[in-house]
Design a protein around this motif. Structure first.
Motif, PDB file in Angstrom:
ATOM      1  N   GLU A   1      -1.073   2.493  -5.596  1.00 32.12           N
ATOM      2  CA  GLU A   1      -0.382   2.214  -6.820  1.00 32.12           C
ATOM      3  C   GLU A   1       0.503   1.603  -7.415  1.00 32.12           C
ATOM      4  O   GLU A   1       0.305   0.538  -7.758  1.00 32.12           O
ATOM      5  CB  GLU A   1      -0.256   3.894  -7.746  1.00 32.12           C
ATOM      6  CG  GLU A   1      -0.358   3.742  -9.260  1.00 32.12           C
ATOM      7  CD  GLU A   1      -0.431   4.436  -9.792  1.00 32.12           C
ATOM      8  OE1 GLU A   1      -0.227   4.511 -10.880  1.00 32.12           O
ATOM      9  OE2 GLU A   1       0.097   5.273  -9.512  1.00 32.12           O
ATOM     10  N   ILE A   2       2.112   1.444  -6.332  1.00 22.76           N
ATOM     11  CA  ILE A   2       2.941   0.645  -6.930  1.00 22.76           C
ATOM     12  C   ILE A   2       2.452  -0.077  -5.969  1.00 22.76           C
ATOM     13  O   ILE A   2       2.601  -1.711  -7.233  1.00 22.76           O
ATOM     14  CB  ILE A   2       3.916   1.882  -5.790  1.00 22.76           C
ATOM     15  CG1 ILE A   2       4.798   2.887  -6.678  1.00 22.76           C
ATOM     16  CG2 ILE A   2       5.080   0.445  -6.041  1.00 22.76           C
ATOM     17  CD1 ILE A   2       5.481   4.040  -5.833  1.00 22.76           C
ATOM     18  N   LYS A   3       2.078  -0.351  -5.019  1.00 20.00           N
ATOM     19  CA  LYS A   3       1.610  -1.786  -4.764  1.00 20.00           C
ATOM     20  C   LYS A   3       1.248  -2.395  -5.369  1.00 20.00           C
ATOM     21  O   LYS A   3       1.172  -4.333  -5.261  1.00 20.00           O
ATOM     22  CB  LYS A   3       1.150  -1.781  -2.883  1.00 20.00           C
ATOM     23  CG  LYS A   3       0.814  -3.262  -2.067  1.00 20.00           C
ATOM     24  CD  LYS A   3      -0.071  -2.824  -0.788  1.00 20.00           C
ATOM     25  CE  LYS A   3       0.857  -2.369   0.201  1.00 20.00           C
ATOM     26  NZ  LYS A   3       0.799  -2.250   1.403  1.00 20.00           N
ATOM     27  N   HIS A   4      -0.777  -2.066  -5.624  1.00 24.55           N
ATOM     28  CA  HIS A   4      -1.530  -2.634  -6.729  1.00 24.55           C
ATOM     29  C   HIS A   4      -0.587  -3.132  -7.964  1.00 24.55           C
ATOM     30  O   HIS A   4      -1.035  -4.428  -8.298  1.00 24.55           O
ATOM     31  CB  HIS A   4      -2.783  -1.731  -6.504  1.00 24.55           C
ATOM     32  CG  HIS A   4      -3.378  -2.287  -5.333  1.00 24.55           C
ATOM     33  ND1 HIS A   4      -3.549  -0.941  -5.040  1.00 24.55           N
ATOM     34  CD2 HIS A   4      -4.466  -2.635  -5.365  1.00 24.55           C
ATOM     35  CE1 HIS A   4      -4.605  -1.666  -3.122  1.00 24.55           C
ATOM     36  NE2 HIS A   4      -4.609  -2.284  -3.971  1.00 24.55           N
TER      37      HIS A   4
ATOM     38  N   ASN B   1      10.514   6.797   0.411  1.00 26.18           N
ATOM     39  CA  ASN B   1       9.524   7.031  -0.499  1.00 26.18           C
ATOM     40  C   ASN B   1       8.702   5.769  -1.112  1.00 26.18           C
ATOM     41  O   ASN B   1       9.382   4.864  -1.217  1.00 26.18           O
ATOM     42  CB  ASN B   1      10.655   7.515  -1.976  1.00 26.18           C
ATOM     43  CG  ASN B   1      11.143   8.870  -1.926  1.00 26.18           C
ATOM     44  OD1 ASN B   1      11.128   9.556  -1.251  1.00 26.18           O
ATOM     45  ND2 ASN B   1      12.655   8.824  -2.858  1.00 26.18           N
ATOM     46  N   PRO B   2       7.622   6.242  -1.319  1.00 29.46           N
ATOM     47  CA  PRO B   2       6.148   5.502  -1.544  1.00 29.46           C
ATOM     48  C   PRO B   2       7.144   3.851  -2.879  1.00 29.46           C
ATOM     49  O   PRO B   2       8.446   4.743  -3.743  1.00 29.46           O
ATOM     50  CB  PRO B   2       5.370   6.315  -2.248  1.00 29.46           C
ATOM     51  CG  PRO B   2       5.490   8.226  -1.796  1.00 29.46           C
ATOM     52  CD  PRO B   2       6.633   7.885  -1.651  1.00 29.46           C
ATOM     53  N   GLY B   3       6.949   3.044  -2.494  1.00 30.98           N
ATOM     54  CA  GLY B   3       7.151   2.229  -3.269  1.00 30.98           C
ATOM     55  C   GLY B   3       8.961   1.172  -2.935  1.00 30.98           C
ATOM     56  O   GLY B   3       9.393   0.803  -3.440  1.00 30.98           O
ATOM     57  N   GLU B   4       9.659   2.441  -2.302  1.00 29.22           N
ATOM     58  CA  GLU B   4      11.305   2.030  -1.717  1.00 29.22           C
ATOM     59  C   GLU B   4      10.755   1.433  -0.438  1.00 29.22           C
ATOM     60  O   GLU B   4      10.742   1.640   0.982  1.00 29.22           O
ATOM     61  CB  GLU B   4      11.717   3.369  -2.293  1.00 29.22           C
ATOM     62  CG  GLU B   4      11.988   3.621  -2.575  1.00 29.22           C
ATOM     63  CD  GLU B   4      12.840   5.024  -2.807  1.00 29.22           C
ATOM     64  OE1 GLU B   4      13.612   5.430  -1.790  1.00 29.22           O
ATOM     65  OE2 GLU B   4      12.696   5.668  -4.340  1.00 29.22           O
TER      66      GLU B   4
ATOM     67  N   GLU C   1       8.428   1.043 -13.730  1.00 32.26           N
ATOM     68  CA  GLU C   1       7.622   0.353 -12.882  1.00 32.26           C
ATOM     69  C   GLU C   1       5.750   0.247 -13.101  1.00 32.26           C
ATOM     70  O   GLU C   1       5.650  -0.411 -13.277  1.00 32.26           O
ATOM     71  CB  GLU C   1       8.217   0.124 -11.323  1.00 32.26           C
ATOM     72  CG  GLU C   1       7.375  -1.218 -10.839  1.00 32.26           C
ATOM     73  CD  GLU C   1       7.937  -0.982  -9.763  1.00 32.26           C
ATOM     74  OE1 GLU C   1       7.901  -1.630  -8.758  1.00 32.26           O
ATOM     75  OE2 GLU C   1       8.768   0.290  -8.892  1.00 32.26           O
ATOM     76  N   ILE C   2       6.291   1.666 -12.889  1.00 31.56           N
ATOM     77  CA  ILE C   2       4.448   2.140 -12.975  1.00 31.56           C
ATOM     78  C   ILE C   2       3.855   2.217 -13.825  1.00 31.56           C
ATOM     79  O   ILE C   2       2.264   1.743 -13.591  1.00 31.56           O
ATOM     80  CB  ILE C   2       4.882   3.836 -12.172  1.00 31.56           C
ATOM     81  CG1 ILE C   2       5.898   4.095 -10.568  1.00 31.56           C
ATOM     82  CG2 ILE C   2       3.234   5.035 -12.593  1.00 31.56           C
ATOM     83  CD1 ILE C   2       4.829   5.602 -10.591  1.00 31.56           C
TER      84      ILE C   2
ATOM     85  N   MET D   1      -2.680  -3.931 -14.171  1.00 27.00           N
ATOM     86  CA  MET D   1      -3.703  -3.690 -13.754  1.00 27.00           C
ATOM     87  C   MET D   1      -5.081  -3.633 -14.565  1.00 27.00           C
ATOM     88  O   MET D   1      -6.319  -4.877 -14.408  1.00 27.00           O
ATOM     89  CB  MET D   1      -3.607  -2.676 -12.678  1.00 27.00           C
ATOM     90  CG  MET D   1      -3.688  -2.211 -11.503  1.00 27.00           C
ATOM     91  SD  MET D   1      -3.205  -1.061 -10.389  1.00 27.00           S
ATOM     92  CE  MET D   1      -2.334  -0.123 -10.592  1.00 27.00           C
ATOM     93  N   ILE D   2      -4.692  -3.048 -15.939  1.00 28.35           N
ATOM     94  CA  ILE D   2      -5.664  -3.324 -16.708  1.00 28.35           C
ATOM     95  C   ILE D   2      -5.809  -4.444 -17.387  1.00 28.35           C
ATOM     96  O   ILE D   2      -7.426  -5.456 -18.104  1.00 28.35           O
ATOM     97  CB  ILE D   2      -5.302  -1.655 -17.733  1.00 28.35           C
ATOM     98  CG1 ILE D   2      -5.549  -0.749 -17.341  1.00 28.35           C
ATOM     99  CG2 ILE D   2      -6.367  -1.747 -19.511  1.00 28.35           C
ATOM    100  CD1 ILE D   2      -4.736   0.786 -18.605  1.00 28.35           C
TER     101      ILE D   2
END
Length: 179
Positions: A44-47, A120-123, A147-148, A155-156
């Motif tokens: 989710e963070i990458k996208h 951690n995700p995104g780090e 950021e999220i 994305m929307i």
């Protein structure tokens, strides 16, 4: 910060919102076909980051802002194919950069599928502007949440641009705007 806290906020009463238990699907079978929440958060963070860059790029192209000496269309959907056709070495440079980036961080993302990732995700350890330097943990968590949320919104927005491109008139605010 615990991984599960990223889904919690004032909107959900400071509890992670998962009414159907999707975050526990990785426990359902032993085949390993359901991803761990750590991988889902990384994804989710990458996208979201990609969509934020795409959104800004779409607005810049739509505004007619280009690199001096390079004349491209203001149609966001066709601008990259035009760039690739006119600049094959530029496309190769972009692809090489992405390959190196994904090669460096891809192994860790693969470990996240099973929840065995060590970061951690995104780090990614990449902060050239020192935005996180000297920040308290609460401030860092606030920035991560922003950021999220901004990534989700981007994305929307990109889905809206795509809808308007493929089905003209499907997004009333974008109708006739050339998106």
């Amino acid at each position: 910060m615990r991984m599960v806290e990223l889904g919690a906020g004032v909107e959900t009463g400071n509890e992670p919102w998962d009414p159907m238990g999707f975050s526990q699907m990785y426990k359902v079978n032993s085949l390993g076909i359901n991803p761990h929440p750590q991988w889902l958060q990384e994804s989710e963070i990458k996208h979201g980051r990609t969509a934020m860059l795409a959104f800004v790029g779409t607005l810049v192209i739509h505004a007619g802002i280009h690199i001096p000496g390079l004349d491209y269309t203001t149609d966001w959907y066709n601008s990259f194919p035009e760039f690739a056709a006119k600049n094959p070495l530029g496309l190769a440079q972009v692809m090489a950069g992405l390959t190196i980036w994904e090669g460096h961080y891809g192994t860790e993302a693969g470990l996240m599928w099973t929840g065995e990732g060590t970061r951690n995700p995104g780090e990614l350890g990449f902060d050239p502007l020192n935005l996180m330097k000297g920040k308290s943990e609460a401030d860092v968590n606030t920035m991560k949440l922003k950021e999220i949320k901004n990534g989700r919104l981007a994305m929307i927005a990109m889905a809206g641009f795509a809808s308007e491109h493929f089905i003209p008139g499907s997004v009333p605010l974008l109708s006739g705007q050339g998106f």
